[in-house]
Design an enzyme around this catalytic site. Structure first.
Site, PDB file in Angstrom:
ATOM      1  N   GLY A 294       0.854  -1.195   0.000  1.00 51.48           N
ATOM      2  CA  GLY A 294       0.000   0.000   0.000  1.00 51.48           C
ATOM      3  C   GLY A 294       0.885   1.238   0.000  1.00 51.48           C
ATOM      4  N   GLY A 295       1.911   1.179  -0.838  1.00 52.04           N
ATOM      5  CA  GLY A 295       2.971   2.203  -0.790  1.00 52.04           C
ATOM      6  C   GLY A 295       2.632   3.511  -1.461  1.00 52.04           C
ATOM      7  N   HIS A 368      -3.642   2.277  10.272  1.00 55.92           N
ATOM      8  CA  HIS A 368      -4.571   3.220  10.928  1.00 55.92           C
ATOM      9  C   HIS A 368      -5.812   3.505  10.062  1.00 55.92           C
ATOM     10  CE1 HIS A 368      -3.466   7.490   9.293  1.00 55.92           C
ATOM     11  NE2 HIS A 368      -3.444   6.604   8.321  1.00 55.92           N
TER      12      HIS A 368
END
Ligand SMILES: C[S@@+](CC[C@H](N)C(=O)[O-])C[C@H]1O[C@@H](n2cnc3c(N)ncnc32)[C@H](O)[C@@H]1O
Length: 492
Positions: A294-295, A368
């Site tokens: 998820g860069g 998060h």
């Protein structure tokens, strides 16, 4: 025995002496509340001793107020937070800060503010209650909102009904001419540093969602749901959709743009090389593979790839983001693409990872965004692809306990688990001085049904997915949203 109040007063006095000495030695001033914010007004914090002293003074002053302000007033200051939000929202959207900046330190009369921004001074407070009752209002209604904020040092009443900015209200300034933003409201936040955009987003999407927080918690259909489309925001909007889906509807194009400008502003505050310090990259053998899960476009990998030519990087994200990533790297480091030091992979992190030897799975600000249920799926997919030497490294804001953390006693706990604690009798985490991360945590719940986490919570989450935390790398900062990094290994 010395009372808590006296101990707090002593902390203030001793810390102020330290702070003044530091400022004198460096020829910098303690900020003037009535002067606008500028990066130079924060120079006094650059010395770590002064920064710590400023935190102690602020935490002690807030705790003293908690002792001496009548409790019914204190509790209503918190309960009535939404009224301050409504007042700031009205001032922000009607460009009051910009108008006051143009008026200078002598201030601007509320009638002149109304004349500039086209708002009726009787209505400019902007809340529905006022709009419904205009017939009986006099011309000082704008003053009511500004005055309430001035009581909290956000704006200042220079003379009756004449207001000016303070260093706090000036944070809401786009630094554009009021005439320009009033004429082109859709472009208000374009090419700004993003703080006003962030505030505007919070006072719109998050503020609306906050009104439905309890309904979401109380409704059996959502009480235990971790789904991102079952958030208080979804309930407030009356549609079971995520905020991302909401932004994709054409009528919300401005809100989407505003959110992105706000986020760019936050990212710009992070040190660009923060990921370099997240892990000992020099310990990875040559040709070791680092997967940025998820860069995004792979911003976090850039400083590492520049420094460690011996490592290989796989940037993963959803397909449209990968297209942007290719463009980003062709501009920033085309040689890494040509040599295949960096490759791009469209990969949904809820799906199994390709089988290969991975030295590090790296996740920055991914966990998060998701509830435990969803994080667990992501982490289990990584665990299934890990070998005994694979490290999991993630960068997140870490929520500290407000009490003393007993993990630090008797050499127990994980290395780096406990942050520097404030001196007694202050709250161990410096209380509301460090409130930003707690705001973000509640914001993540309201908008995404997600959250920020304590180390204990992360530890439990990771253990459940087959990982074990080994160390927390902390870098001190006066901003509690600053990202720390957590390192884990596959549990046997
Ligand atoms: C908060 S951004 C963080 C980006 C990056 N790690 C950084 O810190 O710059 C979250 C990222 O998760 C990506 N994302 C969301 N859902 C995903 C999924 N199911 N699989 C892979 N990536 C996803 C988004 O496209 C976005 O780039």
């Amino acid at each position: 025995m010395t009372s808590s109040a006296r101990q707090l007063l002593d902390l203030i006095s001793n810390s102020l002496t330290l702070l003044e000495k530091s400022c004198e030695a460096r020829s910098v001033d303690i900020p003037d509340l009535n002067s606008p914010f500028h990066p130079s007004t924060e120079a006094f914090r650059a010395d770590p001793t002064a920064s710590e002293a400023a935190n102690v003074i602020s935490a002690a002053a807030l705790q003293l107020a908690a002792i001496f302000v009548p409790p019914q007033v204190s509790v209503f200051r918190a309960i009535g937070g939404f009224m301050k939000s409504a007042a700031i929202h009205a001032c922000l959207e009607s460009n009051v800060t910009e108008i006051l900046r143009e008026g200078g330190p002598d201030g601007v009369h509320i009638n002149d503010i109304g004349a500039k921004n086209g708002q009726d001074p009787q209505k400019i407070g902007g809340v529905v209650y006022l709009v419904q009752c205009t017939a009986s209002l006099n011309r000082s209604d704008l003053g009511r909102f500004l005055r309430m904020l001035a009581n909290n040092h956000i704006y200042r009443e220079v003379r009756p009904d004449v207001f000016a900015n303070t260093r706090i209200s000036s944070m809401l300034d786009t630094l554009k001419a009021s005439e320009e933003i009033i004429a082109n409201p859709d472009q208000k936040h374009d090419n700004t540093f993003g703080f006003a955009a962030l505030a505007s987003h919070a006072l719109d999407e998050a503020f609306k969602a906050s009104a439905y927080a309890w309904e979401n918690l109380a409704d059996p259909a959502t009480t235990k749901s971790g789904d991102p489309d079952a958030s208080p925001f979804a309930r407030a909007m009356g549609r079971k959709e995520t905020m991302w889906q909401y932004f994709e509807r054409p009528e919300n194009a401005f809100k989407k743009k505003r959110f992105n400008i706000g986020m760019q502003g936050i990212r710009a505050l992070e040190p660009p090389d923060a990921s370099l310090y997240a892990f000992d990259w020099s310990g990875i053998p040559d040709y070791g593979i680092v997967v940025d899960v998820g860069g995004g476009v792979g911003t976090a990998m850039l400083p590492i790839a520049r420094k460690f030519a011996n490592l290989r990087f796989v940037i993963q994200d959803l397909p449209p983001v990968m297209e942007d990533a290719v463009e980003f790297w062709s501009q920033e480091m085309p040689e890494a693409m040509k040599s295949h030091q960096v490759v791009f992979e469209a990969q949904d992190f809820f799906k199994p990872q390709p089988k290969r030897e991975v030295a590090v799975f790296f996740l920055k600000q991914i966990l998060h965004d998701w509830s435990d249920e969803y994080c667990s799926k992501i982490l289990k997919n990584l665990r299934n692809a890990a070998n005994p030497t694979t490290r999991l490294v993630f960068m997140e804001s870490i929520v500290s306990l407000s009490c003393h953390d007993p993990s630090a006693d008797h050499g127990q706990g994980l290395p780096g688990e406990v942050p520097r604690e404030a001196p007694r009798p202050l709250l161990a985490n410096y209380g509301a001085v460090n409130e930003m991360v707690y705001n973000v945590d509640i914001g993540m719940f309201l908008l995404f049904n997600a959250q920020e986490r304590t180390v204990r919570h992360m530890d439990e989450l990771l253990r459940g997915a087959g990982w074990r935390i080994t160390v927390i790398h902390r870098r001190e900062s006066s901003d509690s949203t600053f990202l720390q990094s957590v390192e884990a290994v596959a549990a046997p």
